[in-house]
Every structure is written in C-alpha cells, then in structure tokens.
Design a protein around this motif. Structure first.
Motif, PDB file in Angstrom:
ATOM      1  N   PRO A  92      43.927  44.425  55.203  1.00  0.00           N
ATOM      2  CA  PRO A  92      43.215  44.056  53.983  1.00  0.00           C
ATOM      3  C   PRO A  92      41.712  43.965  54.233  1.00  0.00           C
ATOM      4  CG  PRO A  92      44.075  42.087  55.021  1.00  0.00           C
ATOM      5  CD  PRO A  92      44.427  43.244  55.930  1.00  0.00           C
ATOM      6  N   VAL A  93      40.928  44.408  53.268  1.00  0.00           N
ATOM      7  CA  VAL A  93      39.471  44.283  53.328  1.00  0.00           C
ATOM      8  C   VAL A  93      39.049  43.345  52.208  1.00  0.00           C
ATOM      9  CG1 VAL A  93      37.261  45.482  53.191  1.00  0.00           C
ATOM     10  CG2 VAL A  93      39.231  46.614  54.249  1.00  0.00           C
ATOM     11  N   PRO A  94      38.521  42.151  52.517  1.00  0.00           N
ATOM     12  CA  PRO A  94      38.125  41.216  51.452  1.00  0.00           C
ATOM     13  C   PRO A  94      36.897  41.707  50.708  1.00  0.00           C
ATOM     14  CG  PRO A  94      37.503  40.339  53.603  1.00  0.00           C
ATOM     15  CD  PRO A  94      38.295  41.592  53.874  1.00  0.00           C
ATOM     16  N   LEU A  95      36.936  41.567  49.384  1.00  0.00           N
ATOM     17  CA  LEU A  95      35.839  42.007  48.523  1.00  0.00           C
ATOM     18  C   LEU A  95      35.476  40.897  47.551  1.00  0.00           C
ATOM     19  CD1 LEU A  95      37.118  45.588  47.599  1.00  0.00           C
ATOM     20  CD2 LEU A  95      35.536  44.968  49.419  1.00  0.00           C
ATOM     21  N   GLY A  96      34.176  40.662  47.377  1.00  0.00           N
ATOM     22  CA  GLY A  96      33.726  39.648  46.440  1.00  0.00           C
ATOM     23  C   GLY A  96      34.149  38.264  46.896  1.00  0.00           C
ATOM     24  N   ASN A  97      34.036  37.299  45.993  1.00  0.00           N
ATOM     25  CA  ASN A  97      34.457  35.936  46.278  1.00  0.00           C
ATOM     26  C   ASN A  97      34.448  35.151  44.973  1.00  0.00           C
ATOM     27  OD1 ASN A  97      35.401  33.838  47.778  1.00  0.00           O
ATOM     28  ND2 ASN A  97      33.547  33.503  48.971  1.00  0.00           N
ATOM     29  N   GLY A  98      35.086  33.987  44.987  1.00  0.00           N
ATOM     30  CA  GLY A  98      35.062  33.116  43.827  1.00  0.00           C
ATOM     31  C   GLY A  98      36.061  33.458  42.744  1.00  0.00           C
ATOM     32  N   PHE A  99      37.036  34.331  43.035  1.00  0.00           N
ATOM     33  CA  PHE A  99      38.074  34.647  42.050  1.00  0.00           C
ATOM     34  C   PHE A  99      39.175  33.597  42.130  1.00  0.00           C
ATOM     35  CE2 PHE A  99      36.326  38.896  43.187  1.00  0.00           C
ATOM     36  CZ  PHE A  99      35.769  39.193  41.955  1.00  0.00           C
ATOM     37  N   SER A 100      39.627  33.117  40.971  1.00  0.00           N
ATOM     38  CA  SER A 100      40.572  31.996  40.929  1.00  0.00           C
ATOM     39  C   SER A 100      41.889  32.405  40.292  1.00  0.00           C
ATOM     40  CB  SER A 100      39.968  30.820  40.150  1.00  0.00           C
ATOM     41  OG  SER A 100      38.822  30.320  40.818  1.00  0.00           O
ATOM     42  N   GLN A 101      42.969  32.272  41.045  1.00  0.00           N
ATOM     43  CA  GLN A 101      44.315  32.575  40.566  1.00  0.00           C
ATOM     44  C   GLN A 101      44.353  33.942  39.873  1.00  0.00           C
ATOM     45  OE1 GLN A 101      46.782  29.320  39.034  1.00  0.00           O
ATOM     46  NE2 GLN A 101      45.010  27.970  39.234  1.00  0.00           N
ATOM     47  N   VAL A 102      44.103  34.960  40.645  1.00  0.00           N
ATOM     48  CA  VAL A 102      44.024  36.325  40.112  1.00  0.00           C
ATOM     49  C   VAL A 102      45.404  36.798  39.672  1.00  0.00           C
ATOM     50  CG1 VAL A 102      43.502  38.726  40.698  1.00  0.00           C
ATOM     51  CG2 VAL A 102      42.019  36.873  41.526  1.00  0.00           C
ATOM     52  N   THR A 103      45.485  37.327  38.464  1.00  0.00           N
ATOM     53  CA  THR A 103      46.747  37.833  37.937  1.00  0.00           C
ATOM     54  C   THR A 103      46.754  39.339  37.720  1.00  0.00           C
ATOM     55  OG1 THR A 103      45.996  37.292  35.691  1.00  0.00           O
ATOM     56  CG2 THR A 103      47.379  35.669  36.824  1.00  0.00           C
ATOM     57  N   ASP A 104      45.582  39.983  37.794  1.00  0.00           N
ATOM     58  CA  ASP A 104      45.550  41.431  37.613  1.00  0.00           C
ATOM     59  C   ASP A 104      44.253  41.978  38.191  1.00  0.00           C
ATOM     60  OD1 ASP A 104      46.539  43.885  36.886  1.00  0.00           O
ATOM     61  OD2 ASP A 104      46.185  43.657  34.735  1.00  0.00           O
ATOM     62  N   VAL A 105      44.335  43.185  38.738  1.00  0.00           N
ATOM     63  CA  VAL A 105      43.163  43.931  39.199  1.00  0.00           C
ATOM     64  C   VAL A 105      43.328  45.357  38.703  1.00  0.00           C
ATOM     65  CG1 VAL A 105      41.788  44.707  41.161  1.00  0.00           C
ATOM     66  CG2 VAL A 105      42.987  42.508  41.286  1.00  0.00           C
ATOM     67  N   THR A 106      42.341  45.851  37.951  1.00  0.00           N
ATOM     68  CA  THR A 106      42.465  47.188  37.390  1.00  0.00           C
ATOM     69  C   THR A 106      41.081  47.787  37.179  1.00  0.00           C
ATOM     70  OG1 THR A 106      43.580  48.485  35.659  1.00  0.00           O
ATOM     71  CG2 THR A 106      42.525  46.420  34.973  1.00  0.00           C
ATOM     72  N   HIS A 107      41.032  48.922  36.493  1.00  0.00           N
ATOM     73  CA  HIS A 107      39.778  49.645  36.277  1.00  0.00           C
ATOM     74  C   HIS A 107      39.738  50.193  34.862  1.00  0.00           C
ATOM     75  CE1 HIS A 107      41.583  53.723  36.348  1.00  0.00           C
ATOM     76  NE2 HIS A 107      42.495  53.124  37.094  1.00  0.00           N
ATOM     77  N   LEU A 119      35.673  47.197  39.157  1.00  0.00           N
ATOM     78  CA  LEU A 119      36.981  46.557  39.212  1.00  0.00           C
ATOM     79  C   LEU A 119      36.994  45.387  38.234  1.00  0.00           C
ATOM     80  CD1 LEU A 119      37.781  46.472  43.032  1.00  0.00           C
ATOM     81  CD2 LEU A 119      38.900  47.868  41.287  1.00  0.00           C
ATOM     82  N   PHE A 120      38.042  45.319  37.424  1.00  0.00           N
ATOM     83  CA  PHE A 120      38.209  44.238  36.464  1.00  0.00           C
ATOM     84  C   PHE A 120      39.274  43.291  37.011  1.00  0.00           C
ATOM     85  CE2 PHE A 120      36.177  47.577  34.212  1.00  0.00           C
ATOM     86  CZ  PHE A 120      35.414  46.982  33.222  1.00  0.00           C
ATOM     87  N   VAL A 121      38.884  42.041  37.206  1.00  0.00           N
ATOM     88  CA  VAL A 121      39.735  41.048  37.849  1.00  0.00           C
ATOM     89  C   VAL A 121      40.070  39.960  36.838  1.00  0.00           C
ATOM     90  CG1 VAL A 121      39.950  39.432  39.767  1.00  0.00           C
ATOM     91  CG2 VAL A 121      38.613  41.542  40.061  1.00  0.00           C
ATOM     92  N   ALA A 122      41.353  39.848  36.498  1.00  0.00           N
ATOM     93  CA  ALA A 122      41.799  38.852  35.522  1.00  0.00           C
ATOM     94  C   ALA A 122      42.224  37.577  36.239  1.00  0.00           C
ATOM     95  CB  ALA A 122      42.962  39.401  34.705  1.00  0.00           C
ATOM     96  N   GLU A 123      41.847  36.444  35.646  1.00  0.00           N
ATOM     97  CA  GLU A 123      42.190  35.143  36.201  1.00  0.00           C
ATOM     98  C   GLU A 123      43.113  34.395  35.247  1.00  0.00           C
ATOM     99  OE1 GLU A 123      38.137  34.339  38.780  1.00  0.00           O
ATOM    100  OE2 GLU A 123      38.290  33.470  36.762  1.00  0.00           O
ATOM    101  N   ARG A 124      43.993  33.618  35.815  1.00  0.00           N
ATOM    102  CA  ARG A 124      45.051  32.979  35.044  1.00  0.00           C
ATOM    103  C   ARG A 124      44.539  32.115  33.901  1.00  0.00           C
ATOM    104  NH1 ARG A 124      49.159  28.262  37.259  1.00  0.00           N
ATOM    105  NH2 ARG A 124      50.347  28.027  35.310  1.00  0.00           N
ATOM    106  N   HIS A 125      43.389  31.486  34.051  1.00  0.00           N
ATOM    107  CA  HIS A 125      42.923  30.560  33.017  1.00  0.00           C
ATOM    108  C   HIS A 125      42.302  31.263  31.817  1.00  0.00           C
ATOM    109  CE1 HIS A 125      39.553  31.214  35.766  1.00  0.00           C
ATOM    110  NE2 HIS A 125      38.737  30.943  34.772  1.00  0.00           N
ATOM    111  N   GLY A 126      42.180  32.606  31.852  1.00  0.00           N
ATOM    112  CA  GLY A 126      41.740  33.324  30.662  1.00  0.00           C
ATOM    113  C   GLY A 126      40.391  33.985  30.752  1.00  0.00           C
TER     114      GLY A 126
END
Length: 414
Positions: free
Chosen positions: A55-70, A76-83
């Motif tokens: 794994p290569v870590p990218l970015g930081n500060g993402f909380s409870q990620v539920t989706d990663v897409t484009h 990269l669009f990163v969805a977080e559980r809280h909305g």
C-alpha cells in the motif's frame, strides 16, 4: 462492517468490531519543489516497484472512508461516512466537494453516507448525464426507541466550479423506510454501456424480505437514471423515481460490488452472519440470480427455514464462487468487495481483488486452468479496519479505512 444479532436467535452472533477505532499515524508522500512552493505529489509511478504488493499512503485526514472513485479525470473523490465528499487532487491538495452531513444520520450501527457514482457522461456537455453524480445515504432520526430513517439514493449536479458540487441540486430518486440500524449495503456502480445505475441494498435485518419481489431490500437493483429530467426537483415527500428493476436477489448485506463490463458480470462481496463470507458472481446480461439468503449461507441450508415457503427450493439458489469462514480463529470478520483488476498497463488482467475488514488481508480471485475459482493472498495491510476498495480512472485500486483521520492507500498489485 458491524454485524448485529440476527432476528433468528440460533443464527445470532455478537458484534465483532470495536466501537473505538485507532488513529493511523502512517503517512508517506513524494515532494517536489517548484520555485519556493512545495507540492505533495500523490500519483506515484506504477513502475517504482510493481513486482511487490504493497500500500502507498496518499493524503491525510480522511475519516471513516466509505468510497473512493473518480469522475473521469485524475482527481480522486473520497466519501466519508458522516456525509462529506472530498477531492484528493493530483498535486496533493484536499478540498471539499460536497457536504451534506446535516442530512445524513451516521451516529449508530451502519447508518451513514455510503457511496458516490459519477454518470458515465459526466464530462460530456452534449449528453443527458452531463454534470450529474449520484449518492446513497441514510437520513432521519433514531433515538434508540423510535426509528424514522430512510435509505436514500439521490442525484446532485456539479456547480460552475468543477471542484464544488451544488448542495441545493439534490433530486431524491429512491426513499426506502428502514426498520433497524444495520444491513444497509449502499454500494453503487454504473454500467457504462447503457448508463444504468446499479444499487445494492441490505436486508435491513428483515431476513425474508431478500426473497420477496418488488421491494429493493436484500437485493441489487438498477435504475434508468436518464429517465429523470435534467430540471427535475425531488424531495422526501415526492421523490423523482426512475424505473427500477430488481437484478439480484437473496442478499444479506452486499458491502461493495463491482460492475465488470468486459467480463459481463457483477462481483458481489456479501457479508455473512452465522459462518460464511461470500463472493458472488451474477451476469450483467440476465436478471434474477438468487443467492439464497436467509435460507442458506455459503453452502449451508439453515434447518430453521425448512418450513418457510420462500426456502423450499434451495437447489435453485446460486452458490458463491468463493466463501470463507469468519469464526475460525483467523481474525477475519467481514468481506469487503473490491474491483476487477484491469489497470491501464494490463487491462486483460481480470483478477477480482477483495479484502477482509478485520484481518486487513487483501486477496485476488481468479479461475485456474480447470475453470475453478482460486483465492490468492496478496498481502496484509498495516492499517485500521478496511472499509472499502475503490479505483481511479486508470484502473488502479485504493483502500479506505475506518480510521477517524488517516490517508487512503493505493494498492500496488503485481
């Protein structure tokens, strides 16, 4: 993926996941300098060491990620559980794209914001889907006594700024009453060949509803979203409902599935209850595959269902292409469905990549020379609990975790 006790006592088992998640401190990045400006580069050359899994870590500060897409480009669009949906830009910046946390209930069980899917014609100004993206989440209130929660599928559009969505543009397409705070599913994928949107919904712990026609719970259904007018407005009272077609039956909690147009199939990660985790395979060309929940799990037919009318023909149910136990001391607890591996440098690869939430193991699944599906362990991630596996426009895959503030991880898959 929390599991709650089943409504059938003999199938019940306790929750296996911790409520408090550890904070990840691991982060790595490449930094280049232009003049006096330092810029974090997030897209590392795939050839850096493509022969070793990691794994290569990218970015930081993402909380409870539920989706990663484009959206068809290198963001990269990163969805977080809280909305919240955030953009991880190619230069390393992280900016908010959509914030609807005030509409999302996510405080207990498996409530939350689940997925985002961009219309295949999102970037084509001449097409009906131009500028549209779709989300799934739960909304309402649950005080532990009275539950007034709905599962929502809705459409938004981007604003004049391509990096900011219009939060006032929501059109609600599906609005399904919920009875419990678990088994929500929520994955979404487009078939780019016909622009149909496939949505997975868990059984809401209502068990036999997965075998009943008409209702979307415990199934994967598809929506003809292009039938909703561009200028439609929707709300909770009068959703703009496009035609809905049930495509797959008999699912408990399909936590992530993948549409593979090249292979003509849907790969489904099906979170089990009593014994087994499943990877299921359904064709894109034929509706009606039924994977047997709650009459059976894996290859085990529950004796308690012998007198249940919906369970009288178990030989008609489809078997999983792969199943593994989650109570064998391995530390595994819940399958996390991933993607068919078709990176730009090797689009004919075709292996299905998936993981387990608690063991953090990442596997591939492929047919051997005799046509039998074989699982291979690629590696184990040193991360928090795995929530989701997504991909970018080049077909490279990413892991999002349940950590409160952490990177996402690009998978190097040899």
């Amino acid at each position: 993926m929390n599991r709650s006790p089943s409504a059938r006592p003999r199938l019940a088992r306790p929750l296996v996941l911790l409520a408090t998640l550890a904070l990840l401190l691991l982060m790595a990045a490449q930094t280049t300098t232009a003049g006096d400006q330092a810029t974090t580069r997030v897209y590392l050359p795939i050839a850096a060491d493509s022969t070793r899994f990691g794994p290569v870590p990218l970015g930081n500060g993402f909380s409870q990620v539920t989706d990663v897409t484009h959206a068809g480009d290198d963001r990269l669009f990163v969805a977080e559980r809280h909305g919240v949906i955030k953009i991880l830009h190619p230069d390393g910046r992280i900016t908010p794209f959509l914030d609807i946390h005030n509409r999302v209930i996510s405080h207990s069980g498996e409530y939350g914001f689940f997925a985002v899917a961009f219309h295949p014609d999102y970037n084509d100004p001449t097409a009906p889907g131009y500028g549209f993206f779709y989300v799934s989440y739960t909304t309402g209130t649950d005080d532990g006594v009275i539950i007034d929660v709905h599962f929502v599928v809705s459409r938004f559009r981007v604003s004049a700024d391509p990096n900011v969505a219009d939060p006032t543009s929501e059109v609600i397409l599906q609005y399904e009453k919920q009875s419990f705070n678990v088994h929500k599913g929520g994955g979404m994928e487009f078939d780019p060949r016909d622009n149909k949107l496939y949505v997975g919904m868990g059984d809401d712990r209502l068990l036999l509803i997965a075998q009943q026609d008409g209702r979307p719970k415990g199934k994967i259904f598809r929506l003809d979203v292009d039938k909703v007018a561009r200028n439609a407005t929707g709300d909770a009272r009068r959703p703009a409902a496009p035609p809905r077609e049930i495509w797959v039956y008999g699912l408990r909690n399909p936590w992530r599935f993948d549409i593979d147009p090249i292979g003509g199939a849907i790969f489904i990660g099906e979170v089990g209850d009593y014994l087994w985790e499943e990877v299921n395979l359904a064709p894109l060309g034929a509706r009606g595959y039924n994977f047997g929940w709650p009459c059976m799990e894996g290859g085990f037919v529950f004796p308690e269902t012998n007198e249940v009318p919906e369970c009288q023909s178990p030989w008609l149910f489809k078997r999983a292409i792969h199943e593994y136990p989650h109570n064998d001391g391995s530390g595994r607890c819940a399958v996390i469905g991933g993607k068919v591996n078709r990176p730009a440098h090797n689009p004919n690869d075709g292996r299905y990549i998936f993981g387990d939430m608690c063991s953090r193991q990442i596997f591939s699944l492929a047919r051997d020379g005799a046509g039998v599906w074989q699982r291979t362990l690629l590696g184990v991630l040193d991360t928090n609990l795995i929530n989701t596996i997504g991909e970018d426009r080049h077909g490279y895959q990413y892991v999002g975790t349940a950590a409160e503030s952490a990177p996402i991880y690009r998978l190097i898959i040899p």
